[in-house]
Write a protein that holds these residues in place. Structure first.
Motif, mmCIF file in Angstrom:
data_model
loop_
_atom_site.group_PDB
_atom_site.id
_atom_site.type_symbol
_atom_site.label_atom_id
_atom_site.label_comp_id
_atom_site.label_asym_id
_atom_site.label_seq_id
_atom_site.Cartn_x
_atom_site.Cartn_y
_atom_site.Cartn_z
ATOM 1 N N PHE A 218 0.855 -1.184 0.000
ATOM 2 C CA PHE A 218 0.000 0.000 0.000
ATOM 3 C C PHE A 218 0.893 1.236 0.000
ATOM 4 N N ASN A 219 0.536 2.210 -0.856
ATOM 5 C CA ASN A 219 1.289 3.457 -0.927
ATOM 6 C C ASN A 219 0.353 4.630 -0.672
ATOM 7 N N GLU A 220 0.712 5.457 0.291
ATOM 8 C CA GLU A 220 -0.045 6.671 0.587
ATOM 9 C C GLU A 220 0.416 7.777 -0.353
ATOM 10 N N ASN A 221 -0.542 8.483 -0.962
ATOM 11 C CA ASN A 221 -0.199 9.579 -1.854
ATOM 12 C C ASN A 221 0.207 10.838 -1.094
ATOM 13 N N GLU A 222 -0.296 10.972 0.143
ATOM 14 C CA GLU A 222 0.017 12.155 0.925
ATOM 15 C C GLU A 222 1.481 12.136 1.352
ATOM 16 N N ASN A 223 2.046 13.347 1.441
ATOM 17 C CA ASN A 223 3.409 13.471 1.955
ATOM 18 C C ASN A 223 3.369 13.358 3.475
ATOM 19 N N ASP A 224 4.001 12.345 3.975
ATOM 20 C CA ASP A 224 4.025 12.112 5.413
ATOM 21 C C ASP A 224 5.167 12.920 6.032
ATOM 22 N N SER A 225 4.833 13.922 6.838
ATOM 23 C CA SER A 225 5.872 14.758 7.442
ATOM 24 C C SER A 225 6.617 13.948 8.500
ATOM 25 N N PRO A 226 7.924 14.098 8.565
ATOM 26 C CA PRO A 226 8.724 13.341 9.537
ATOM 27 C C PRO A 226 8.342 13.696 10.968
ATOM 28 N N SER A 227 8.491 12.724 11.849
ATOM 29 C CA SER A 227 8.325 12.944 13.287
ATOM 30 C C SER A 227 9.705 13.223 13.881
ATOM 31 N N LYS A 228 9.825 14.347 14.612
ATOM 32 C CA LYS A 228 11.120 14.743 15.153
ATOM 33 C C LYS A 228 11.032 14.927 16.661
ATOM 34 N N ASP A 229 12.085 14.553 17.355
ATOM 35 C CA ASP A 229 12.114 14.755 18.798
ATOM 36 C C ASP A 229 13.530 14.995 19.270
ATOM 37 N N VAL A 230 13.648 15.575 20.449
ATOM 38 C CA VAL A 230 14.943 15.812 21.072
ATOM 39 C C VAL A 230 14.919 15.219 22.472
ATOM 40 N N ARG A 231 16.085 14.844 22.927
ATOM 41 C CA ARG A 231 16.220 14.309 24.278
ATOM 42 C C ARG A 231 17.501 14.845 24.902
ATOM 43 N N ILE A 232 17.422 15.246 26.156
ATOM 44 C CA ILE A 232 18.583 15.710 26.905
ATOM 45 C C ILE A 232 18.624 14.944 28.222
ATOM 46 N N ALA A 233 19.774 14.400 28.569
ATOM 47 C CA ALA A 233 19.897 13.626 29.802
ATOM 48 C C ALA A 233 21.149 14.039 30.554
ATOM 49 N N LEU A 234 21.030 14.119 31.858
ATOM 50 C CA LEU A 234 22.169 14.401 32.727
ATOM 51 C C LEU A 234 22.524 13.112 33.460
ATOM 52 N N ARG A 235 23.742 12.623 33.217
ATOM 53 C CA ARG A 235 24.187 11.355 33.791
ATOM 54 C C ARG A 235 25.325 11.590 34.770
ATOM 55 N N SER A 236 25.230 10.988 35.932
ATOM 56 C CA SER A 236 26.316 11.040 36.914
ATOM 57 C C SER A 236 26.506 9.654 37.501
ATOM 58 N N GLY A 237 27.738 9.209 37.544
ATOM 59 C CA GLY A 237 27.998 7.874 38.081
ATOM 60 C C GLY A 237 29.477 7.567 38.066
ATOM 61 N N GLY A 238 29.781 6.292 38.074
ATOM 62 C CA GLY A 238 31.169 5.891 38.150
ATOM 63 C C GLY A 238 31.448 4.585 37.456
ATOM 64 N N GLY A 239 32.726 4.282 37.345
ATOM 65 C CA GLY A 239 33.150 3.046 36.720
ATOM 66 C C GLY A 239 34.325 2.429 37.459
#
Length: 340
Positions: A218-239
């Motif tokens: 199946f092919n949609e004729n409509e232009n499907d706009s991309p889905s965009k997202d951002v993510r920001i994470a603050l990580r603190s820990g050790g190794g």
């Protein structure tokens, strides 16, 4: 008697100090020789990934089909480069007709901006997804009586992700952290590190117009706009890096995180907590090396995540080191002098 005890104590302390000096001298000698060597690793990884797609205020899970993909790491001095893709011979299943084929491509590099500041940059793409929740989606569209089997496939769908992380080492420095990056650095001693990192990610989900269901296209004729997202994470820990016995080692890293994510152009965002961790065990004699490890990225989202989340990764690799060409050494010497 007291004189003998004092003499023994002095001798014992001197031996400890001498042993530490010898070990430090060996490490300095190794780092000096390592400047003119190139490390190469070839590996195989399995990545379990999920993506979210919102429809009528509900989140449906998209997934690439399961597959191993090959990885290559190369490191020279302070620059680590990684490259990976999924060739045909690494498939682990025979359900391509039901779930479709998925293709992987990844590229990234890591370097230190200063002795305590590490920078990580990465690009990844997955092409070819399928609806894990196909039956639930069909029941939402056609009613609860819908009971057909099969999966909705999106053969042209692409999920592109641009990632970066800037980390500051509170305890430790780039010499101690070298072997935590990947297997290209030889572990030399027991190490404990503490760091804080800012992780940032920009994702694009696009090309969902073409679908395959039960063998029909199946092919949609409509232009499907991309889905965009951002993510920001603050990580603190050790190794922790532990030398088990001669040339054998184990590494474990744990980083609790707080993150914020936003779906661009839509009123949908989220604050949450999670855990990012790595573990690896391996062998390295300075010339050749091998190892295996896992990575876990858990986020407390109850599967309502609309961005890429790696639940877990398994990796094995084999590598070796060789002397770098003299013209490469000369050019990098110039760069190193500028960076100083």
């Amino acid at each position: 008697m007291k004189a003998k005890i004092l003499s023994f104590t002095f001798l014992f302390s001197s031996l400890i100090s001498y042993s530490q000096e010898v070990n430090e001298e060996k490490i300095r000698q190794y780092i000096k020789e390592d400047k003119n060597k190139i490390s190469v690793v070839a590996g195989l990884s399995y990545l379990h990934n999920t993506f979210g797609l919102r429809y009528q205020d509900k989140i449906f899970i998209l997934r690439p089909n399961d597959a191993f993909y090959t990885e290559f790491f190369m490191r020279y001095r302070w620059l680590d480069v990684s490259f990976s893709f999924a060739p045909k011979f690494t498939r682990i299943n025979n359900d391509d007709p039901e779930k479709g084929k998925s293709k992987y491509f990844n590229f990234g590099f890591t370097f230190f901006l200063s002795p305590k500041l590490r920078q990580y940059v990465y690009f990844s793409q997955v092409k070819g997804l399928y609806f894990q929740d196909t039956k639930d989606f069909m029941r939402l569209v056609y009613g609860n009586d819908y009971n057909e089997e099969g999966y909705l496939q999106f053969p042209d769908a692409k999920y592109r992700s641009f990632k970066g992380e800037t980390s500051y080492l509170w305890l430790g420095n780039k010499t101690d952290y070298r072997s935590f990056n990947n297997m290209t650095h030889q572990p030399l001693k027991d190490v404990f590190l503490l760091s804080t990192g800012l992780f940032y990610q920009y994702n694009i989900l696009s090309d969902l117009n073409k679908t395959i269901y039960q063998g029909e296209i199946f092919n949609e004729n409509e232009n499907d706009s991309p889905s965009k997202d951002v993510r920001i994470a603050l990580r603190s820990g050790g190794g922790v890096q532990k030398m088990i016995k001669q040339n054998w080692y184990a590494i474990v890293e744990i980083y609790p995180e707080f993150y914020y994510s936003k779906l661009i152009d839509e009123d949908f965002h989220e604050f949450n907590v999670g855990l990012y961790s790595n573990a690896r065990i391996g062998y390295d004699n300075g010339k050749w090396f091998f190892g295996g490890g896992t990575q876990l990225n858990w986020i407390n989202s109850s599967n309502e995540n609309f961005y890429s989340t790696t639940q877990w990764l398994f990796r094995i690799g084999l590598g070796f080191r060789f002397n770098s060409p003299k013209f490469v050494n000369r050019n990098f010497d110039k760069i190193d002098n500028i960076l100083k």
